[in-house]
Enzyme design. Structure first.
Site, PDB file in Angstrom:
ATOM      1  CG  ASP A  45      32.023  31.922  28.874  1.00  0.00           C
ATOM      2  OD1 ASP A  45      32.389  31.385  27.896  1.00  0.00           O
ATOM      3  OD2 ASP A  45      32.787  32.579  29.586  1.00  0.00           O
ATOM      4  CB  ILE A 104      39.757  27.420  45.704  1.00  0.00           C
ATOM      5  CG1 ILE A 104      39.330  26.428  46.831  1.00  0.00           C
ATOM      6  CG2 ILE A 104      39.511  26.888  44.268  1.00  0.00           C
ATOM      7  CD1 ILE A 104      37.823  26.276  46.701  1.00  0.00           C
ATOM      8  N   GLY A 105      41.639  29.748  44.673  1.00  0.00           N
ATOM      9  CA  GLY A 105      42.038  30.534  43.659  1.00  0.00           C
ATOM     10  C   GLY A 105      41.540  32.046  43.709  1.00  0.00           C
ATOM     11  CD  GLN A 106      41.979  37.114  43.655  1.00  0.00           C
ATOM     12  OE1 GLN A 106      42.674  36.351  44.564  1.00  0.00           O
ATOM     13  NE2 GLN A 106      41.306  38.110  44.052  1.00  0.00           N
ATOM     14  N   GLY A 107      38.922  34.801  42.235  1.00  0.00           N
ATOM     15  CA  GLY A 107      37.711  35.143  41.452  1.00  0.00           C
ATOM     16  C   GLY A 107      37.467  36.694  40.876  1.00  0.00           C
ATOM     17  CD  GLU A 108      33.270  39.667  37.875  1.00  0.00           C
ATOM     18  OE1 GLU A 108      32.782  40.662  37.289  1.00  0.00           O
ATOM     19  OE2 GLU A 108      32.716  38.523  37.575  1.00  0.00           O
ATOM     20  N   GLY A 145      37.126  38.599  44.306  1.00  0.00           N
ATOM     21  CA  GLY A 145      38.213  38.413  45.496  1.00  0.00           C
ATOM     22  C   GLY A 145      38.558  36.891  45.344  1.00  0.00           C
ATOM     23  CD  GLU A 146      41.571  37.170  48.913  1.00  0.00           C
ATOM     24  OE1 GLU A 146      42.299  38.062  48.881  1.00  0.00           O
ATOM     25  OE2 GLU A 146      40.230  37.619  49.124  1.00  0.00           O
ATOM     26  CB  VAL A 147      37.694  31.208  45.282  1.00  0.00           C
ATOM     27  CG1 VAL A 147      36.485  30.042  45.694  1.00  0.00           C
ATOM     28  CG2 VAL A 147      37.036  31.998  44.528  1.00  0.00           C
TER      29      VAL A 147
END
Length: 797
Positions: A645, A533-537, A539-541
């Site tokens: 946020d 899916i993507g990159q998070g704070e 590591g990968e998601v």
């Protein structure tokens, strides 16, 4: 004085939900590990008490000759049984059976069994039936392997009997284990008319374990309406969990619930169908009566009207609000919907808490709404003097209570498990996609529903994977260090101590163990990776398949021990949040590295992308989205959690159109242009931040309200531009500094074209008040938005 103490108890005792909660009710009860003692196990007979007695009927254990063996051979009519007795009423959710292995010497096992059970409130032993109204449960095919059978419905028992049966006469030996949990609720039984038949399909409460006696009225037992299972869509096909009644001459259904103790009831939740196209609408109205002794019912009756919904046929929870009624018995009358031939119910829950009856004497009258006091005048005037003292004490206590409640308004302690979702849903279609209206009384209380936390994907994932942002709800306590986040702010602050308020290290640092929860450990091999899916704070998601549902999986690897600690704290804090409009943590994988956090997958991605892909969205849909977000934020507010946020990019949309609060470390890279970089160290969403959050480092629910005002502006602007798009970042900071010094902004976000004037003036603008105490609470914002849902087609601009 006892009445005053009683009033104190009612005022400050947090409500719980009287319901059969099964999500964590699958614990081993103790046959294998001997927590169940030998004296708690008995049998109808034994072939040899010493070697094959009931004490040897422990699954996964080899003792004696290896199992319990009844004296007589077994057939379909046998009455041999193995009995387990508990010290308290216990919920049984599954049963495991084994044959007699005895190091390979055994040859006996049971091919099937039945379950009988008893508890003190039952007059006789009851028999378990599955969803197909069958009593026989398949058991073993050999002597060695254990077979665990999950029951279609939980049973509540003080004693349980396992009754082996067989189509042919045979010798049988058994070992067993039972799974479940203690029964902590106070419901004793409910009474109701038996359900009806339709074209050979039974809508009976066939699992009811009270007095049946071939009577149309069920008494003294518990069945489908209190088994922790809710019915599915299409009641005429998926009928097993529903109880249904045809319209009678009087057009209503009567239910009575009796508790083992006095309860302070604040709400009743009923799970009902609304298949209006098939003449099976939700009930149109309800009447509720209360009694403290089961005989005398109060004259103060609760009347509830349920607005007809002709948009959505989805089953729903309907909440009947009750103003803190003290009762041991509640009688409910449900009236059929207009022109509806059927009424279907699958579950009934109560929002209530225990009332300390030791504070009440028999001669103390528990008030329904207004209390009347009488004083008999004596010659010596003593009673009058006592009355005057009592009166002034009452006034003092009342003032104290009101003061405390007012002070607690902004600084609430973490709420107890909120009540099941009492939402109404109105489906709104946007170019083939669906968003749901949610209209629910007191939605900020309703975290538990979620009730079954069903998170099954119903739409395929968008091919544009960058639209999906990683769920990572950022929450933090009001108690934060008031350190400015920018240079140039007056005050004795060490610039080295400035830290990113959006990082997990900071945002979860204020939460002790009280805010954490133990999450389910999920076997790593159960996760089937579908795509990145993507990159998070951290590591990968990844998008993964977990049995019959899709989940988002966050990976933690290659970071410091401090970051690993922060990750653990984050997922434990997030796991304690349960609300339909807050993204859910499903479980974790911590036994091996990398550590995984499994979260609810939201197939329609973040709200900003979703709106941008649907430019034809109307005002009514915008109001619906804002209402859902306000419900989730009101829940966080009630838990004293601060998000920090809030923005459209930090909300997600699932396949059914539900909008949920989240916060993505990844969103800060997907929408980097919306963040302001501070000293090259971290980024801040300054266009959404309250002045005191940016300039003083003060984060609170009130600063979240400010951000939600900007988010509502985004939604009604269809996310076509960022807030203050004509201003540079430095101009935005200067604008907030102007409020700090003068009490007002130089430039205010103007009303979007699609936003009704009334909503903008009464809901959005107050979110940007200089004084945080003058900003509305999320609870109030949610209630006002709900009122607009019903009138949105007629709103004037």
């Amino acid at each position: 004085m006892k009445l005053l103490l009683y009033l104190f108890g009612v005022t400050f005792h947090s409500n719980t939900v009287v319901a059969l909660e099964l999500r964590e009710c699958s614990h081993q009860l103790g046959m294998s590990n001997r927590k169940i003692r030998d004296e708690q196990i008995s049998a109808s007979s034994s072939f040899d008490l010493q070697s094959t007695g009931p004490q040897h009927a422990r699954a996964h254990q080899e003792s004696g000759s290896g199992a319990w063996c009844p004296k007589n051979q077994i057939n379909s009519l046998s009455k041999e049984w193995l009995q387990i007795s508990f010290s308290v009423d216990t919920v049984i959710t599954s049963v495991e059976t084994q044959g007699r292995f005895d190091d390979g010497r055994g040859m006996e096992y049971a091919t099937a069994f039945k379950i009988q059970y008893w508890r003190p409130s039952l007059n006789a032993w009851a028999s378990y039936k599955d969803d197909f109204e069958l009593e026989t449960i398949p058991a073993n095919n050999d002597t060695e392997h254990a077979i665990r059978r999950h029951l279609d419905r939980a049973i509540i028992a003080r004693r349980i009997r396992i009754v082996p049966v067989s189509n042919s006469t045979r010798t049988v030996c058994m070992r067993v284990e039972v799974f479940g949990c203690p029964f902590d609720d106070s419901l004793v039984f409910y009474n109701v008319d038996q359900g009806d038949l339709q074209s050979g399909i039974s809508y009976h409460d066939f699992s009811y374990d009270g007095n049946l006696a071939n009577s149309p009225h069920l008494t003294g037992g518990i069945g489908k309406l209190y088994d922790g299972e809710v019915g599915k869509n299409n009641v005429f096909v998926n009928h097993h969990k529903w109880v249904g009644w045809r319209r009678k001459r009087n057009g209503n259904v009567k239910l009575a619930f009796e508790f083992s103790e006095l309860r302070n009831i604040s709400g009743i939740l009923i799970h009902t169908s609304n298949e209006f196209k098939k003449s099976a609408k939700a009930f149109s109205s309800a009447t509720v009566l209360f009694s403290i002794n089961g005989k005398d019912f109060s004259d103060t009756i609760v009347h509830f009207n349920n607005p007809e919904d002709t948009e959505s046929e989805v089953p729903r929870w309907i909440r009947i609000p009750v103003n803190n009624r003290i009762a041991k018995v509640a009688k409910i009358r449900l009236n059929f919907g207009t022109d509806s031939d059927w009424l279907f119910i699958s579950e009934v829950n109560f929002e209530s808490n225990h009332t300390n009856i030791e504070l009440l004497n028999d001669d103390v009258v528990i008030p329904d709404s207004v209390s009347y006091f009488s004083v008999t005048e004596h010659d010596d005037g003593t009673s009058m003097f006592a009355f005057i003292i009592f009166f002034f004490m009452f006034l003092i206590v009342a003032v104290i209570i009101l003061t405390v409640l007012y002070r607690k308004r902004e600084y609430r302690v973490k709420a107890s498990s909120p009540s099941p979702n009492a939402k109404r849903e109105i489906l709104l279609t946007i170019d083939g996609n669906t968003i749901k209206h949610h209209v629910s009384p007191s939605t900020y209380q309703m975290a538990r529903d979620n009730l079954q936390n069903a998170l099954i994907e119903k739409m395929p994932m968008s091919p544009i994977i960058s639209d999906y942002a990683e769920p990572d709800i950022s929450v933090c306590s009001d108690v934060t260090a008031n350190t400015p986040l920018l240079y140039g702010i007056d005050g004795p602050y060490d610039t080295q101590k400035r830290s990113n308020p959006l990082s997990s290290m900071v945002k979860y640092s204020d939460y002790g163990e009280v805010y954490c929860t133990t999450l389910p450990e999920i076997a790593r091999d159960k996760l089937i990776c579908v795509s990145r899916i993507g990159q998070g704070e951290f590591g990968e998601v990844d998008l993964c398949q977990l049995e019959n549902r899709k989940v988002a999986v966050k990976k933690l690897h290659g970071i410091s021990q401090a970051d690993e600690f922060s990750f653990h704290r984050e997922i434990r804090v997030l796991g304690s949040l349960k609300h339909p409009n807050v993204v859910e943590v499903v479980g974790v994988c911590t036994i091996q590295k990398p550590i995984l956090c499994i979260m609810e997958y939201m197939e329609n991605g973040d709200l900003k992308s979703y709106i941008l892909k649907n430019p034809t969205i109307q005002t009514s849909q915008c109001i619906s989205i804002c209402t859902q977000l306000a419900a989730g934020l009101a829940y966080l507010e009630s838990c004293n959690f601060v998000h920090r946020d809030i923005a459209a990019r930090n909300c997600l949309v699932d396949g059914e159109g539900n909008v949920k609060i989240a916060d993505f470390g990844m969103a800060r890279s997907l929408y980097s242009q919306e963040y302001y970089k501070v000293e090259g160290k971290f980024v801040l969403p300054i266009r959404w931040m309250a002045w005191e959050a940016l300039l003083l480092g003060k984060f609170s629910t009130a600063s979240d309200v400010w951000g939600f005002g900007v988010t509502m502006w985004e939604i009604f602007s269809l996310c076509s531009e960022k807030p203050y798009s004509d201003m540079t970042d430095d101009d935005v900071v200067e604008n907030l500094q102007s409020m700090s010094s003068t009490g007002s902004l130089k430039q205010v976000l103007s009303r979007p074209r699609m936003c009704p004037s009334k909503l903008y003036n009464e809901q959005i603008l107050p979110c940007w008040n200089y004084e945080s105490s003058r900003r509305p609470s999320f609870e109030n914002v949610h209630l006002h938005l709900q009122s607009l849902v019903h009138t949105s087609p007629h709103i004037h601009f």
